[in-house]
Design a protein around this motif. Structure first.
Motif, PDB file in Angstrom:
ATOM      1  N   ALA A  87       0.832  -1.206   0.000  1.00 18.34           N
ATOM      2  CA  ALA A  87       0.000   0.000   0.000  1.00 18.34           C
ATOM      3  C   ALA A  87       0.863   1.250   0.000  1.00 18.34           C
ATOM      4  O   ALA A  87       0.563   2.222  -0.701  1.00 18.34           O
ATOM      5  CB  ALA A  87      -0.931  -0.006   1.202  1.00 18.34           C
ATOM      6  N   SER A  88       1.958   1.237   0.767  1.00 17.09           N
ATOM      7  CA  SER A  88       2.749   2.458   0.852  1.00 17.09           C
ATOM      8  C   SER A  88       3.564   2.685  -0.425  1.00 17.09           C
ATOM      9  O   SER A  88       3.827   3.827  -0.780  1.00 17.09           O
ATOM     10  CB  SER A  88       3.646   2.451   2.095  1.00 17.09           C
ATOM     11  N   LEU A  89       3.925   1.624  -1.118  1.00 15.74           N
ATOM     12  CA  LEU A  89       4.595   1.789  -2.416  1.00 15.74           C
ATOM     13  C   LEU A  89       3.680   2.536  -3.378  1.00 15.74           C
ATOM     14  O   LEU A  89       4.098   3.450  -4.090  1.00 15.74           O
ATOM     15  CB  LEU A  89       4.914   0.424  -3.020  1.00 15.74           C
ATOM     16  N   GLY A  90       2.416   2.120  -3.407  1.00 20.40           N
ATOM     17  CA  GLY A  90       1.449   2.784  -4.278  1.00 20.40           C
ATOM     18  C   GLY A  90       1.308   4.247  -3.913  1.00 20.40           C
ATOM     19  O   GLY A  90       1.390   5.125  -4.772  1.00 20.40           O
ATOM     20  N   GLY A 104      -7.125   8.333   0.962  1.00 23.06           N
ATOM     21  CA  GLY A 104      -8.147   7.285   0.939  1.00 23.06           C
ATOM     22  C   GLY A 104      -7.596   5.871   0.945  1.00 23.06           C
ATOM     23  O   GLY A 104      -8.338   4.924   0.650  1.00 23.06           O
ATOM     24  N   VAL A 105      -6.312   5.702   1.281  1.00 26.31           N
ATOM     25  CA  VAL A 105      -5.693   4.376   1.190  1.00 26.31           C
ATOM     26  C   VAL A 105      -6.491   3.324   1.969  1.00 26.31           C
ATOM     27  O   VAL A 105      -6.767   2.231   1.464  1.00 26.31           O
ATOM     28  CB  VAL A 105      -4.238   4.423   1.710  1.00 26.31           C
ATOM     29  N   GLU A 106      -6.883   3.670   3.196  1.00 26.23           N
ATOM     30  CA  GLU A 106      -7.624   2.722   4.018  1.00 26.23           C
ATOM     31  C   GLU A 106      -8.925   2.291   3.314  1.00 26.23           C
ATOM     32  O   GLU A 106      -9.267   1.107   3.303  1.00 26.23           O
ATOM     33  CB  GLU A 106      -7.939   3.366   5.376  1.00 26.23           C
ATOM     34  N   GLY A 155      -4.050   1.148   6.457  1.00 22.94           N
ATOM     35  CA  GLY A 155      -3.921   2.091   5.344  1.00 22.94           C
ATOM     36  C   GLY A 155      -3.352   3.421   5.815  1.00 22.94           C
ATOM     37  O   GLY A 155      -2.562   4.061   5.123  1.00 22.94           O
ATOM     38  N   TRP A 156      -3.744   3.823   7.006  1.00 25.01           N
ATOM     39  CA  TRP A 156      -3.217   5.076   7.560  1.00 25.01           C
ATOM     40  C   TRP A 156      -1.758   4.910   7.944  1.00 25.01           C
ATOM     41  O   TRP A 156      -0.947   5.825   7.796  1.00 25.01           O
ATOM     42  CB  TRP A 156      -4.037   5.507   8.772  1.00 25.01           C
ATOM     43  N   ILE A 157      -1.414   3.727   8.435  1.00 25.21           N
ATOM     44  CA  ILE A 157      -0.012   3.487   8.777  1.00 25.21           C
ATOM     45  C   ILE A 157       0.830   3.504   7.502  1.00 25.21           C
ATOM     46  O   ILE A 157       1.951   4.022   7.493  1.00 25.21           O
ATOM     47  CB  ILE A 157       0.125   2.165   9.564  1.00 25.21           C
TER      48      ILE A 157
END
Lengths: 359, 307
Positions: free
Chosen positions: B23-26, B39-41, B223-225
């Motif tokens: 997720a963080s790569l994206g 809005g990742v989460e 997602g927030w992390i």
């Protein structure tokens, strides 16, 4: 070809009209979505958006649900104006309830008119203290208040669980994870005899009105808006950005904590694990729906309260899951953000776009 | 401590780090292009539920992961339309996307609660992946390796390829990039789509690999992390790996302490650890950067208008 042309001044008419347009679009999109998912779309929309308004029996419930939303969203709207993004209001709301409950347990078996105010002040202090953490980290080391305030929400939920399962568990509660019930001196009185509408409702409306005066008529309100709109100009005018960050986070934290205290001392009357009800997140939608204006927030909160109450009705009548109300609320914010473009831009059909842009 | 325990701890760390890393790569690529998508989460939750649903329907894990990425892209496109086409406020839109994702995933996932699917198995044959010692290297599923490979690929893409350079230019100075003739909005939309695909994949890692089931809010704030990790990594892919492992270590400590029945710390305090650790780590990294202006892309979060 449709093309957007920036307006020199945002259109005041469109800014005021866009929430209504967003509501309309949400109703249409909600109808389509719920129908596609196999529910009775018309019934679902009727239950979520209309039934609570048409049935006077539900009106007290609307006011009760709107009260915490008004308080929290009023605080958030002040911060958002200054580009201070406190999105952890849910955590400050929980801390408010925890502090108020702490005060209630400390005054156990006492009575007097001073206990309830003490609980409410403790709640506001708890919320402000929780918001002081992101404020300090942002001002001192530029740590994002968005991430810190949100992380602390998860922490506050665990803290709540710990307290109700551990040290604060009611000794006579048959081992249920909940605190003692508050006594009469610790419970909000009803304002209308025999109804559930408690003192928190008029307090919330009064707070919003005071905040509106503060924001539109005072130097503080001016400085907050200036820091948000033109940080450079604010600096030249001698308004400190750091002071604004502190002030807006403490105010929004205190109001969220105050809302938590009212909710604990009102509808709940004790602290339970089910206390967090997402008001802190819904209030973000309310703040935007209210155009970041405390008076608008009152209207926005009533509207969202309709979806809360209506969502419960739709559960029983249309078989809609509880989450449907949340989807409805999120769609409302999406549409609002989308139609807001009409306030900032004119929509033109055809014509040479680049010719004017280059001039 | 015996070798077996050390090996199992290392493995748990790497596995726990995987969805956060994806997720963080994206999000890193999204932010490098100058867009802040909070809005990742929400995208992760949509990916988690759609991936689970597709696997339940087809029996295929591949279909599940593909559906999850598609769901991530679809939700990301809502964000792209609002913020890039209509230049809506990115913070507000990202928050709306998260609220939306929480609700929609719960709505879609209702029929799936309580169901299970076969989880993602280790990539290599049992001789290697079940080997008591070698499994520390060979005992993972494809996404653990894939996430690490993608980290290297992203670093390479951003620093050594022409499209990567253009993407960074768009994030550092959108008006200059536009003046040279690059389509700023299209490039940003592509980055946001990639971020959505990765978030969707990360979500499906929860519902198809970590705990092969669906529950409301399954991702529990990860997602927030992931968003915090991008800041921690100073927008450098290599450091994301470090951050993700650090997070994996905290999560593993929580699991181990619970498993061993630690009584000196209540389980609720253990559950706070990932979030507290995130705050502490964010603070430490910001302290070190204090004074300097930081390494965030210059146009991060600012809308771009051609006029």
């Amino acid at each position: 070809m449709l093309r957007l042309e920036p307006r020199r001044e945002p259109s005041a008419v469109m800014r005021a009209l866009s929430p209504a347009l967003a509501v309309l679009l949400t109703l249409i999109a909600g109808f389509i979505a719920f129908t596609l998912m196999g529910y009775n779309g018309a019934l679902a929309i009727e239950q979520i958006a209309l039934a609570p308004l048409l049935d006077p029996v539900r009106w007290p419930d609307l006011l009760i649900k709107a009260a915490p939303l008004i308080l929290i969203a009023t605080g958030l709207s002040i911060g958002f104006r200054a580009n201070v993004w406190n999105i952890g209001a849910e955590g400050q709301y929980i801390l408010g309830a925890i502090f108020a409950t702490g005060a209630a347990l400390a005054t156990w078996e006492m009575s007097g008119r001073w206990i309830l105010p003490l609980m409410l002040v403790a709640g506001a202090a708890g919320g402000a203290a929780w918001a002081a953490i992101p404020a300090f980290l942002r001002v001192r080391w530029k740590v994002s208040e968005i991430l810190v305030s949100l992380m602390l929400t998860y922490v506050s939920i665990q803290l709540l669980y710990y307290l109700v399962r551990g040290p604060w568990k009611d000794p006579q509660g048959f081992n249920f994870p909940q605190t003692r019930m508050f006594s009469d001196s610790q419970t909000l009185p009803a304002i209308i005899e025999g109804s559930l509408v408690h003192l928190g409702v008029p307090i919330a409306i009064a707070v919003a009105i005071i905040a509106w005066i503060l924001m539109s008529r005072s130097l503080f309100g001016y400085s907050v808006r200036l820091v948000g709109m033109a940080p450079q100009a604010a600096r030249h005018a001698g308004f400190s950005e750091n002071r604004t960050i502190w002030a807006t986070l403490l105010i929004s934290g205190a109001l969220a904590g105050f809302a938590g205290a009212l909710e604990a001392a009102g509808p709940f009357g004790q602290l339970v694990p089910q206390f967090p009800a997402n008001y802190g997140f819904t209030a973000i939608i309310v703040a935007f729906l209210g155009r970041l204006d405390p008076l608008g927030v009152i209207a926005g909160a009533l509207l969202l309260a309709v979806t809360y109450v209506g969502g419960e009705l739709a559960q029983t009548s249309a078989g809609l899951p509880q989450a449907a109300a949340g989807v409805f609320q999120a769609m409302l914010l999406f549409f609002l953000l989308a139609v807001d473009v009409l306030a900032r831009y004119r929509i033109r059909v055809g014509g040479p776009a680049h010719a004017r842009a280059g001039a | 401590m015996s070798t077996t325990i050390v090996i199992s701890i290392i493995m748990t760390i790497l596995i726990a780090a995987t969805p956060i890393l994806l997720a963080s790569l994206g999000e890193l690529v999204v932010e490098k292009s100058g867009v802040l998508n909070l809005g990742v989460e929400g995208m992760m939750l949509c990916g988690a539920v759609c991936g689970f649903g597709a696997t339940v329907a087809t029996g295929s894990l591949l279909a599940g992961f593909l559906a999850a990425m598609a769901a991530g892209v679809a939700t990301a496109m809502i964000f792209a339309f609002l913020t890039l086409t209509l230049s809506a406020n990115q913070v507000a839109t990202g928050l709306a996307l998260t609220i939306f994702g929480v609700g929609v995933s719960s709505l879609i996932g209702k029929p799936f609660v309580g169901r299970t699917v076969g989880r993602l198995e280790p990539l290599l044959p049992a001789a290697l992946s079940d080997h008591p010692v070698l499994r520390v290297v060979f005992g993972y599923d494809i996404l653990v390796y894939g996430a690490i490979a993608l980290t290297a690929a992203t670093a390479w893409f951003l620093t050594s390829t022409r499209p990567g350079l253009i993407l960074r230019a768009v994030g550092e100075s959108d008006s200059s990039a536009h003046a040279i003739g690059y389509p700023v909005i299209a490039i940003r939309a592509a980055a946001v789509a990639f971020g959505g695909a990765m978030a969707g994949l990360a979500g499906a890692y929860f519902s198809l690999a970590l705990t092969p089931m669906w529950a409301d809010r399954l991702t529990a704030g990860r997602g927030w992390i992931a968003l915090a990790l991008v800041v921690f990594a100073s927008w450098k892919p290599g450091r994301l790996l470090l951050g993700a492992w650090l997070f994996g270590a905290v999560a593993t400590f929580e699991l181990q302490a619970k498993a061993m029945g630690a009584t000196w710390l209540a389980p609720e305090f253990l559950a706070m650890l990932p979030y507290l650790a995130t705050v502490v780590v964010l603070t430490l990294i910001s302290m070190r950067r204090a004074g300097a202006e930081g390494s965030a892309p210059a146009c991060l979060g600012k809308p771009f208008a051609t006029a």
